[in-house]
Design an enzyme around this catalytic site. Structure first.
Site, PDB file in Angstrom:
ATOM      1  N   HIS A   1       9.333   6.840   8.160  1.00 42.79           N
ATOM      2  CA  HIS A   1       9.943   6.879   6.699  1.00 42.79           C
ATOM      3  C   HIS A   1      11.482   7.275   7.076  1.00 42.79           C
ATOM      4  CE1 HIS A   1       6.894   7.099   3.571  1.00 42.79           C
ATOM      5  NE2 HIS A   1       6.163   7.009   4.587  1.00 42.79           N
TER       6      HIS A   1
ATOM      7  N   ASN B   1       9.539   4.290   3.147  1.00 42.25           N
ATOM      8  CA  ASN B   1       9.492   3.682   4.142  1.00 42.25           C
ATOM      9  C   ASN B   1      10.838   2.917   4.794  1.00 42.25           C
ATOM     10  OD1 ASN B   1       6.089   3.785   4.724  1.00 42.25           O
ATOM     11  ND2 ASN B   1       6.469   2.696   2.577  1.00 42.25           N
TER      12      ASN B   1
ATOM     13  N   HIS C   1       4.972   4.568  12.589  1.00 45.03           N
ATOM     14  CA  HIS C   1       5.087   4.574  11.024  1.00 45.03           C
ATOM     15  C   HIS C   1       6.254   5.518  10.643  1.00 45.03           C
ATOM     16  CE1 HIS C   1       3.521   4.204   6.771  1.00 45.03           C
ATOM     17  NE2 HIS C   1       4.209   5.431   6.624  1.00 45.03           N
TER      18      HIS C   1
ATOM     19  N   CYS D   1       9.183   9.758  -0.750  1.00 44.90           N
ATOM     20  CA  CYS D   1       8.379  10.670   0.157  1.00 44.90           C
ATOM     21  C   CYS D   1       7.911  11.447  -0.913  1.00 44.90           C
ATOM     22  CB  CYS D   1       9.334  10.947   1.080  1.00 44.90           C
ATOM     23  SG  CYS D   1       8.738  12.434   2.092  1.00 44.90           S
TER      24      CYS D   1
ATOM     25  N   ARG E   1       0.852  -1.030   0.017  1.00 48.73           N
ATOM     26  CA  ARG E   1      -0.092  -0.180  -0.066  1.00 48.73           C
ATOM     27  C   ARG E   1       0.930   1.199   0.064  1.00 48.73           C
ATOM     28  NH1 ARG E   1      -1.152   4.869   1.549  1.00 48.73           N
ATOM     29  NH2 ARG E   1      -0.616   4.266   3.899  1.00 48.73           N
ATOM     30  N   ASP E   2       1.599   1.584   1.029  1.00 53.69           N
ATOM     31  CA  ASP E   2       2.393   2.874   1.205  1.00 53.69           C
ATOM     32  C   ASP E   2       3.450   2.981   0.434  1.00 53.69           C
ATOM     33  OD1 ASP E   2       2.594   5.609   2.242  1.00 53.69           O
ATOM     34  OD2 ASP E   2       4.151   5.008   3.575  1.00 53.69           O
TER      35      ASP E   2
END
Lengths: 302, 302
Positions: B205, B245, B203, B236, B9-10
């Site tokens: 990055h 991530n 979460h 990002c 997903r991300d």
């Protein structure tokens, strides 16, 4: 928190391209302009084996000597110290950094002798260097693991430090970038009782992306200085595709914003990191601040 | 320590190349094979705005459903939940992850409304989702800083969480990768009293190379789960050249060797990370384990 800039030595030594002395001096000047005050600028190694460091004497002669800046040279044996002491007074390093490898196999391959013999040689060199007024750091290489024999017992690092004799600083080095944060804490706890009052310094490679977490653990464990290289240059000879030292600009960002002032201006440092990457012909440096940019403000805004 | 795999997903959402559903399923299968058990596989977003996630329903339908594996879908509003609930029972996600952005400016640009309005919408969606038997995570985006207005006060994140209503998990997200370890500790301490007993998830990055240090701080601060993506893919959007991530394989290496078993096999995870990088046409993934390799043994060998 003190950052020791090791890009001009550990960084450049592990890059393929050999830079002219003038470029190295410009790198050192940019480090100073970014706020770094303790810089490892040269290694007295065999020029046929480490061509990147062949101009050690020239670098030490040409580097500017502003008030408050200290230069370190890596020394591998008595001959290396001889070369450092043979320099005219004004060109001498302020400090020497002597490497003893914690695992016998790695020590034999790298220094041609066992850890114990290497440590005996260190004691002699350290005594001579201190007598000559040089600050002496003992770096325990592969303290977090050996590329040939695997894990290194904490007790082995402790015993090595216990036998080191008088020294001004102990640096625990994760030469191949395998360490994890609890190991940093554990090693600090093991070493401190056998070297009471001796400041600790840590040297991390970001080979497996744990370098900055280890640096954070080192701060929490009372280490007084951390090695880093502008741009994060240097690579790792045992993991050819991997990144090098933790990057000065990224470490300074982390520490400055954590409330631990380093004196390093991260934007200026990121500029120096990008610049040395260009000199080395790298597509990009491992450091990320240059691409991502600084972030303003106090992280603990209520 | 639980790792939530958010690569499908991300990760994929922030990569340029849009992958076919079958490749996404293969990515999910590789994640499961590597030992991951909680995987964010889809987002119910507008397909015209987020084409990478247009096949959310197809992914949820086609993903394997082995015992013990839980799937999460990102939901941005009531329509997203409608789409999740419109799926046949067997294709529904086990969990939804709802994002509320901590800064008003970022919230307006991203969700088209203020943080307060977004939170009000969340409460309604959360109630409906929980009634339908879904586990609900509230992700507080930009909790560590906003790309438009800078630092985000800790009190703002605390107040947001205090007003969130019933929820199964709170995830504090450093959406733009600006956070530092003391901030993790501070935020956890501020949020916990206003959401007693609610598990925390983080979460990060790795935009400025502090991601793994922040993850380590999160473990120490009692967070129960950490997001990561295989390969470290994702980038990002606010720092186009930066990494995504934190990488699952590198995080698993760090945690496993720190004595915090994740259930993730790092070599298998590194293979999956390299594989998804190839599918995306990347020259190299940000994850480093695939290049550097695992390191054997117990880090705390005495």
């Amino acid at each position: 928190m003190e950052i020791v800039e090791v890009g001009p030595r550990d960084g450049l030594q592990n890059e393929k391209r050999v830079l002219p002395t003038a470029v190295k001096i410009a790198y050192v000047e940019r480090a100073i302009a970014a706020g770094l005050r303790r810089i490892e600028v040269a290694a007295f190694a065999r020029p046929d084996r480490v061509p990147q460091m062949a101009d050690a004497a020239e670098v030490l002669r040409a580097a500017p000597r502003p008030e408050g800046v200290r230069y370190t040279a890596l020394v591998l044996n008595g001959r290396g110290l001889d070369r450092a002491l043979a320099l005219e007074e004004a060109a001498r390093p302020d400090e020497i950094n002597y490497v003893v490898v914690a695992s016998d196999e790695f020590s034999r391959r790298n220094q041609g002798m066992s850890t114990a013999d290497s440590l005996a040689a260190f004691r002699e060199v350290a005594a001579r260097a201190r007598e000559a007024g040089l600050f002496v750091t003992l770096t325990v290489a592969a303290a977090f693991g050996c590329p040939f024999t695997g894990p290194v017992p904490v007790s082995r690092v402790r015993d090595l430090v216990a036998d080191a004799g008088p020294v001004d600083e102990i640096c625990l080095a994760d030469t191949i970038g395998v360490g994890v944060p609890p190991q940093v804490t554990e090693l600090a706890g093991a070493v401190r009782p056998v070297a009471p009052g001796v400041p600790l310094r840590a040297h991390f490679h970001n080979t497996r992306n744990a370098g900055y977490a280890n640096a954070t653990a080192a701060v929490a464990s009372g280490f007084g200085a951390l090695d880093a290289s502008l741009g994060g240059i240097g690579g790792c000879p045992f993991a050819p595709a991997a990144t090098g030292n933790i990057a000065t600009e990224d470490l300074a960002y982390l520490l400055n914003r954590s409330g631990l002032a380093t004196g390093v201006d991260v934007t200026s440092a990121a500029g120096a990191g990008a610049w040395i990457g260009e000199q080395l012909g790298l597509a990009a440096v491992p450091a990320q601040l240059g691409r991502a940019g600084d972030f303003p403000g106090d992280h603990l805004l209520r």
